[in-house]
Design an enzyme around this catalytic site. Structure first.
Site, PDB file in Angstrom:
ATOM      1  CB  THR B  17      47.644  35.196 109.006  1.00 39.90           C
ATOM      2  OG1 THR B  17      49.299  35.636 109.016  1.00 39.90           O
ATOM      3  CG2 THR B  17      46.752  35.290 108.082  1.00 39.90           C
ATOM      4  N   GLY B  18      48.465  36.163 112.266  1.00 41.46           N
ATOM      5  CA  GLY B  18      48.694  35.786 113.792  1.00 41.46           C
ATOM      6  C   GLY B  18      48.100  35.124 114.411  1.00 41.46           C
ATOM      7  CE  LYS B  43      51.074  33.098 106.876  1.00 38.08           C
ATOM      8  NZ  LYS B  43      50.867  32.615 107.867  1.00 38.08           N
ATOM      9  CB  THR B  99      51.163  46.011 119.893  1.00 36.38           C
ATOM     10  OG1 THR B  99      50.465  45.767 118.322  1.00 36.38           O
ATOM     11  CG2 THR B  99      52.714  44.505 119.834  1.00 36.38           C
ATOM     12  CD  GLU B 100      50.482  43.464 126.982  1.00 39.64           C
ATOM     13  OE1 GLU B 100      50.864  44.173 128.172  1.00 39.64           O
ATOM     14  OE2 GLU B 100      49.708  42.295 126.511  1.00 39.64           O
ATOM     15  CE1 TYR B 161      38.235  45.350 127.659  1.00 33.91           C
ATOM     16  CE2 TYR B 161      38.508  42.949 128.195  1.00 33.91           C
ATOM     17  CZ  TYR B 161      38.460  44.541 127.409  1.00 33.91           C
ATOM     18  OH  TYR B 161      39.977  43.964 126.346  1.00 33.91           O
ATOM     19  CD  GLU B 211      45.893  52.806 134.226  1.00 32.88           C
ATOM     20  OE1 GLU B 211      45.029  52.049 134.878  1.00 32.88           O
ATOM     21  OE2 GLU B 211      47.134  52.778 133.747  1.00 32.88           O
ATOM     22  CG  HIS B 250      48.353  49.886 132.440  1.00 34.76           C
ATOM     23  ND1 HIS B 250      47.308  50.258 133.036  1.00 34.76           N
ATOM     24  CD2 HIS B 250      47.702  48.587 131.197  1.00 34.76           C
ATOM     25  CE1 HIS B 250      45.945  49.605 132.668  1.00 34.76           C
ATOM     26  NE2 HIS B 250      46.699  48.392 131.522  1.00 34.76           N
TER      27      HIS B 250
END
Lengths: 394, 294
Positions: B17-18, B43, B99-100, B161, B211, B250
């Protein structure tokens, strides 16, 4: 975030670790007052004080930032000289003053995040006082490793094992206790590195006047996990703004990740990996990136405008490359931000824009109406930006 | 087949719901993912996404009622490690943490708990995974994919992407694309994903996008050299121009003490039989040169 030696030592002391006394001085006269105290300290076996520049770069000693003094006058002069230094571009604003130690033996001990095992790892060596990277190259057998348990931390037996492996000899109990203390410090402040080099056996006068030896943290280096600073607001005060570009501070305010580089092509990208790639392709096309800038996911027009201001604050920037792959980020929002930013722009810098992904068609319409130079592929965008920078320089 | 997610994925979204959770849940549902439940404490009993998805107070309740077998976490950084533990306790074996900004030390015991539970945690700070035509979990835009036989694994989001779009534009489809995340402590490494791809009969070629920082690319390369010797393998490494000692966005992307450079990763990958691209746009051509016929 890096913090100064004196601040790192305060954190160690708060966690119960043995650190010789020190004071921080901002002026030569403050340094003199501290020196008078330590020169008269009956425990001081050398009869000297050490004065150390507090700057967030390595190689202080070689730059003349760590010196001894035998008298209060000398301490004041030495402090004045060090406070006038600039070390690797950073001004020395504070010095640490403490008793000069009589060193019997130097060790190395640190705890850090070991990514490959996903655990905390201790690194120890009986060859302290030199860079551990150098020991690793010249004498790898002189370095020992020990992992903390991911759930239980460092058990007493593991701390003892580490202490015996490092070779603290008669000081093994103190060594084991210090290892546990370093881990405690790491966890208490969300550090990603706690490094003591040297961890030294020093000789000083005991209460009865006889010489005694003890193991102490003579130097300290701590770096903190930026992701955890929000829950340690008191540590934010330890940030040294001298060690940061003013642009870094501005970037943090807008939630942008910005790293200034030496080149002349400003880059604005969404996503860290793509931002690095964009820099790489600029270089490959014969240009030099002026910065790394990640505007993050879901950036709106105002954040884009702030990013553009940051890039343009760098007088070296001769062209700007905007590369957005819309996922969460909407291309039309970025286009609006760019149009707004250009309207406020004080200096004319050519800009090449590539926006693909979410709402790219809407973005293309907006950009075309505002007659921006656009590109379809990443390689083409990099080539156009490099050409624009060369054109501007000519 | 595909790896990690597919037609048998029954997804529960923690934090549905966020703002982020709802936006991406909608996209996952539209893509065809079997999104069976959401969890937001307090909820329970409501329905999310225009009434299409039931919301529960706890993951264990969601699992009991909907037989969810995969979790996707959008809970903010302060609560995300706990959200992983909740899914583990409810018996879920495949968990994506999007989540970051989670402090690294918080993840150490959580990653260990996942290992002890025999579960697979992907992330944190990852974009998730897509098995084109079957399911997508996380935030990767569905539009960039095409069904096919190339396995893609990456530490980045938008860079992935870019690479996947280049493949799709060239007519090269994917079996599964996995973003493992850019944090220093993550549940699933390149090597883990390579092992899954090696065992997947539908994956015939591999794209690895790495990377600077750490040595996970080198570890994976050494394994692939032996165990995926005959599989066409290509790679791209971001950060050739990154300066030492700076975190490039990062938390894990940092060269320290001369370790974790792009040059050492490129060398390790090439030695292991990977063709390494200079730009993501070169990946399709290199795949074909490596012998991929899809």
């Amino acid at each position: 975030m890096k913090i100064h030696e004196a601040d790192a030592k305060s954190l160690l002391v708060a966690q119960g670790l043995p650190v010789p006394p020190w004071e921080v001085a901002r002026t030569p006269s403050q340094a003199r007052t501290a020196a008078v105290k330590y020169l008269a300290d009956p425990a001081n076996a050398t009869g000297k004080v050490v004065i150390k520049a507090q700057v967030l770069v390595g190689g202080r000693g070689k730059a003349g930032g760590v010196r001894l003094a035998s008298t209060a006058d000398e301490a004041e002069d030495v402090a004045a000289a060090i406070l006038a230094l600039e070390i690797k571009g950073l001004p020395v604003r504070r010095v640490l003053v403490g008793p000069a130690a009589e060193i019997v033996k130097e060790f190395y001990l640190s705890v850090l995040l070991d990514r490959s095992t996903k655990r905390l790892m201790f690194i120890g060596s009986a060859q302290g006082g030199v860079e551990i990277e150098q020991v690793a190259v010249e004498n790898p057998a002189a370095i020992v490793y020990e992992h903390a348990d991911p759930l239980l931390g460092l058990a007493d037996y593991a701390a003892r094992e580490l202490a015996f492996k490092v070779g603290f000899g008669a000081h093994w109990k103190a060594g084991a206790a210090i290892a546990k203390g370093l881990l405690r410090t790491m966890l208490a402040y969300d550090a990603d590195l706690v490094e003591i080099n040297p961890l030294a056996v020093i000789r000083e006068h005991g209460a009865d006047g006889n010489l005694v030896e003890r193991l102490v943290c003579l130097d300290a280096k701590i770096t903190l996990d930026d992701s955890a600073l929000a829950r340690h607001p008191q540590l934010e005060e330890l940030r040294d703004l001298d060690a940061e570009d003013p642009a870094d501070v501005e970037a943090r305010r807008y939630d942008l990740t910005f790293i200034k580089l030496e080149g002349d092509i400003g880059c604005m990208v969404n996503g860290a990996g793509l931002a690095m790639t964009t820099m790489d392709l600029v270089k490959r096309a014969g240009g030099e990136p002026a910065n790394f800038l990640d505007i993050g996911g879901g950036a709106k027009a105002d954040r884009v405008a702030a990013a553009m201001r940051l890039i343009l604050e760098d007088p070296n920037v001769k062209a700007i490359l905007v590369n957005i792959f819309g996922g969460i980020t909407r291309g039309d929002e970025v286009a609006k931000g760019l149009i707004e930013a250009r309207a406020q722009q004080r200096r004319a810098v050519p800009m090449v824009v590539r926006i693909v992904g979410t709402n790219a068609a809407e973005a293309a319409e907006l950009l075309e109406a505002a007659s921006f130079v656009t590109a379809d592929s990443l390689d083409e965008a990099a080539a156009k930006a490099v050409a624009a920078a060369k054109g501007a320089a000519a | 087949m595909s790896i990690l997610i597919g037609r048998d994925t029954r997804l529960v979204v923690q934090g549905i719901t966020g703002r982020e959770g709802e936006f991406h849940s909608r996209a996952m549902l539209e893509y065809g993912t079997l999104l069976v439940a959401g969890v937001t404490p307090g909820k329970g009993g409501q329905r999310a996404l225009d009434g299409k998805v039931p919301v529960f107070n706890t993951v264990s309740e969601a699992v009991k009622q909907t037989a969810a077998n995969t979790a996707c976490i959008f809970v903010p950084a302060g609560g995300a490690p706990d959200a992983v533990l909740e899914s583990l306790a409810a018996g879920i074996k495949t968990i994506f943490c999007i989540t970051e900004g989670i402090p690294a030390l918080d993840m150490i015991p959580v990653v260990e708990e996942a290992r002890l539970a025999g579960a697979r945690l992907i992330g944190p700070n990852c974009p998730g995974a897509t098995s084109p035509g079957r399911a997508k979990v996380g935030i990767i835009p569905g539009s960039i994919h095409r069904e096919g036989r190339v396995g893609v694994v990456s530490r980045s989001g938008t860079l992935t992407y870019e690479a996947v779009q280049a493949m799709t534009d060239a007519g090269i489809g994917q079996s599964t694309c996995v973003g493992i995340g850019g944090d220093p402590v993550i549940g699933t490494q390149f090597l883990d994903v390579l092992q899954l791809f090696a065992a997947d009969t539908e994956t015939e070629a591999l794209v690895l996008i790495g990377e600077i920082g750490g040595s996970a690319e080198e570890d994976a390369a050494a394994w692939a050299a032996v165990r995926m010797r005959d599989v066409p393998k290509v790679a791209f490494i971001a950060g050739r121009t990154a300066p030492e000692g700076k975190r490039m966005g990062h938390a894990g992307a940092i060269i320290s003490g001369g370790k974790g450079t792009a040059a050492s990763k490129v060398a390790a990958l090439e030695a292991a039989g990977f063709r390494v691209a200079n730009s993501p746009t070169e990946l399709p051509r290199l795949l074909r040169e490596a012998g991929f016929k899809g």
